[in-house]
Design a protein around this motif. Structure first.
Motif, PDB file in Angstrom:
ATOM      1  N   THR A   1       0.829  -1.205   0.000  1.00 22.39           N
ATOM      2  CA  THR A   1       0.000   0.000   0.000  1.00 22.39           C
ATOM      3  C   THR A   1       0.863   1.255   0.000  1.00 22.39           C
ATOM      4  OG1 THR A   1      -1.748  -1.193   1.175  1.00 22.39           O
ATOM      5  CG2 THR A   1      -1.850   1.214   1.195  1.00 22.39           C
TER       6      THR A   1
ATOM      7  N   LEU B   1       2.202   1.985  -3.525  1.00 21.47           N
ATOM      8  CA  LEU B   1       1.281   2.110  -4.653  1.00 21.47           C
ATOM      9  C   LEU B   1       1.457   3.408  -5.445  1.00 21.47           C
ATOM     10  CD1 LEU B   1      -2.051   0.555  -3.310  1.00 21.47           C
ATOM     11  CD2 LEU B   1      -0.548  -0.361  -5.095  1.00 21.47           C
TER      12      LEU B   1
ATOM     13  N   VAL C   1      -2.686  -3.894 -10.624  1.00 20.47           N
ATOM     14  CA  VAL C   1      -1.699  -4.677  -9.878  1.00 20.47           C
ATOM     15  C   VAL C   1      -2.276  -6.066  -9.642  1.00 20.47           C
ATOM     16  CG1 VAL C   1      -0.466  -2.797  -8.767  1.00 20.47           C
ATOM     17  CG2 VAL C   1      -2.534  -3.656  -7.700  1.00 20.47           C
TER      18      VAL C   1
ATOM     19  N   PHE D   1      -5.538  -1.533   1.246  1.00 22.58           N
ATOM     20  CA  PHE D   1      -4.767  -1.691   0.011  1.00 22.58           C
ATOM     21  C   PHE D   1      -5.655  -1.506  -1.211  1.00 22.58           C
ATOM     22  CE2 PHE D   1      -4.215  -5.193  -3.141  1.00 22.58           C
ATOM     23  CZ  PHE D   1      -3.236  -4.587  -3.930  1.00 22.58           C
TER      24      PHE D   1
ATOM     25  N   ALA E   1      -5.495   1.552  -3.909  1.00 22.82           N
ATOM     26  CA  ALA E   1      -5.250   1.270  -5.319  1.00 22.82           C
ATOM     27  C   ALA E   1      -6.318   1.912  -6.193  1.00 22.82           C
ATOM     28  CB  ALA E   1      -5.202  -0.239  -5.550  1.00 22.82           C
TER      29      ALA E   1
ATOM     30  N   VAL F   1      -7.318  -4.029  -9.101  1.00 19.85           N
ATOM     31  CA  VAL F   1      -6.714  -5.007  -8.207  1.00 19.85           C
ATOM     32  C   VAL F   1      -7.072  -6.414  -8.668  1.00 19.85           C
ATOM     33  CG1 VAL F   1      -6.686  -5.921  -5.853  1.00 19.85           C
ATOM     34  CG2 VAL F   1      -6.730  -3.441  -6.228  1.00 19.85           C
TER      35      VAL F   1
END
Length: 526
Positions: free
Chosen positions: A35, A38, A49, A85, A89, A96
């Motif tokens: 995180t 990022l 990702v 996270f 993102a 993700v």
């Protein structure tokens, strides 16, 4: 380009979580560390990702032995950490993707613990159990991809169970409807938490022969190859029934909008493309791994591009992979200079590219002393080149000693020796700068995202091709040799070159020179 799905427009960046960033000093990367990094990933210019397994696991195979499909291993954090996270993102415009590992679980998963408790347990048929063969040994000749027999004897119940990989990774029985429903629930669990798609581990292995027939000998086997190569995998991979499973996964994801289904599939192209499904109802992208093992030769790669593009069904979207957690890094395979050429190749071919963390700074395979080897593939079959530790070494963020900004503790694998993000950040000639320029060029040129690929040709050590979309025409030339070469071109302007100072220069009609190891992208006119 708005008519394309996000995963068709985008570039995927794979993160191996143990090795990206450690936040708590235990020497192992974690979700909080990812995180924190990022913004770097977003600034690089990628769009998604993909995070390798972070589920609870005994770590016999570093997370590919899952003990709970609906939680986070404490090594990596918590479900709350995962939410932070994923939210971060998405704030940064990144999708993700998670690894989904449906072929096998850990032997410590509650499902398997129940299955092995007795022959009449309701979950007995969730795994592949068989009586001994006529000689009292394994039921057939199937071999593990980690070496030795794929059958493990269970004295408590008097049967063998099948494991395509480690004995700690028993294979699930995907012919059982209950297994399929349980795995569908797993997909929904993560989709409900905002996951944008999945990379499905060993998708082509999910179904095994219903009759458990012996695999035939492999006439091309050579001593020194992995043990399971002694047999053709006729009855243990790519069974016809697997496509029904892929269609079912696709249907589940479709309920959630534009979510992407990517399949890990190591098969020849004619078999690989069948995983798209007959009507686009299969995997969005069966991973195309040809570049991972390609001879670094213009003629070989030209043929590969033409054959792949020609084999794709009309509804299929292509993709290319240059590196991952299971194969030596491109800078070690092709050399540091040619790794720059490979970057241009990957990001100018037709289809979605996947980058492996660290390739953007030219990371090479690490040197792993024998007493620090972690990978069971190397421990079980030493000396045959199956060890995957070298390509999994920690990300090198800065020049600080001894751990390059990855951890304040002792890293789980040694740090490699190539330069870091900080070293390259403001160096216009660095590999990192090259990747940033390429990703920006790709984002701003429709021909590189949705254009056709044409005139794929090899002239000695030089590979050339064109990308076209409407009135835009781009010419790509890659010198795959260590000597100067010439190339035929139309008039144009160099948009990007790996040779410093060449951007913006004119290409003349006819013969143009390429420096050793130079790759360029030019806008041309007929």
């Amino acid at each position: 380009m708005s008519e394309l799905a996000w995963w068709q427009r985008g570039v995927i960046y794979q993160i191996y979580p143990r090795s990206f960033q450690d936040s708590n000093g235990d020497g192992i990367g974690d979700l909080a560390g990812i995180t924190a990094r990022l913004p770097y990933v977003a600034e690089l210019g990628v769009d998604a990702v993909w995070v390798s397994p972070i589920y609870p696991s005994p770590m016999a195979d570093f997370g590919y032995d899952v003990a709970d499909y609906c939680d986070i291993d404490p090594m990596f954090g918590t479900l709350a950490d995962f939410k932070q996270f994923a939210d971060r993102a998405h704030e940064l415009g990144l999708k993700v993707l998670l690894d989904f590992v449906p072929n096998h679980s850990s032997d410590r998963h509650p499902w398997f613990e129940e299955s092995r408790s007795s022959r009449d347990n309701p979950k007995r048929d969730w795994y592949l159990w068989r009586d001994p063969g006529p000689d009292g040994g394994p039921p057939n000749n199937w071999l593990s991809r980690m070496g030795g027999s794929a059958w493990e004897w269970d004295a408590h119940t008097g049967q063998y169970y099948y494991h395509a990989f480690l004995r700690e990774q028993p294979d699930l029985n995907w012919r059982n409807p209950q297994v399929r429903r349980a795995m569908d629930d797993v997909l929904r669990f993560w989709l409900d938490r905002g996951v944008d798609g999945f990379r499905v581990d060993v998708l082509w292995l999910l179904i095994k022969d219903a009759q458990f027939r012996d695999n035939p000998p492999n006439p091309a086997y050579l001593p020194g190859q992995p043990d399971h190569h002694r047999l053709l995998q006729t009855y243990t991979e790519d069974q016809p029934e697997v496509h029904e499973i892929v269609r079912s996964m696709r249907a589940t994801l479709d309920e959630y909008g534009r979510r992407v289904l990517i399949g890990e599939i190591y098969l020849p192209v004619p078999q690989l493309v069948r995983y798209y499904g007959a009507k686009g109802d299969g995997a969005d992208m069966p991973f195309n791994f040809q570049l991972l093992n390609a001879k670094w030769h213009a003629g070989d790669i030209a043929g590969m591009i033409r054959d792949y593009d020609g084999a794709l069904p009309e509804h299929a979207w292509p993709n290319w992979v240059l590196g991952n957690h299971d194969n030596p890094r491109v800078a070690s395979r092709a050399g540091v200079v040619q790794a720059r050429v490979a970057a241009v190749l990957l990001l100018t071919l037709r289809g979605t590219p996947t980058l492996y963390y660290g390739d953007e700074i030219g990371m090479t395979d690490g040197e792993i002393p024998p007493d620090q080897v972690q990978d069971p593939a190397e421990i079980r079959q030493p000396g045959i080149g199956q060890g995957r530790d070298p390509e999994r070494t920690p990300m090198q963020w800065d020049a600080s000693l001894p751990n390059a900004g990855f951890t304040n503790g002792r890293p789980w694998l040694p740090i490699a020796t190539t330069s870091s993000v900080r070293d390259q950040d403001r160096d216009a000639s660095s590999m990192l700068s090259l990747y940033r320029r390429l990703l920006s060029l790709r984002r701003n040129n429709a021909a590189l995202v949705q254009g056709t690929i044409e005139h794929v040709t090899a002239y000695g050590d030089v590979l050339t091709y064109e990308r076209r979309h409407r009135d835009q025409r781009l010419f790509i030339a890659l010198n795959m040799s260590c000597t100067e070469a010439t190339v035929q071109s139309h008039r144009g302007v160099v948009l990007l070159s790996t040779l410093a100072g060449r951007d913006g220069q004119a290409l003349t009609e006819g013969v143009n020179c390429l420096a050793a190891g130079e790759a360029l992208v030019a806008s041309i006119r007929s």
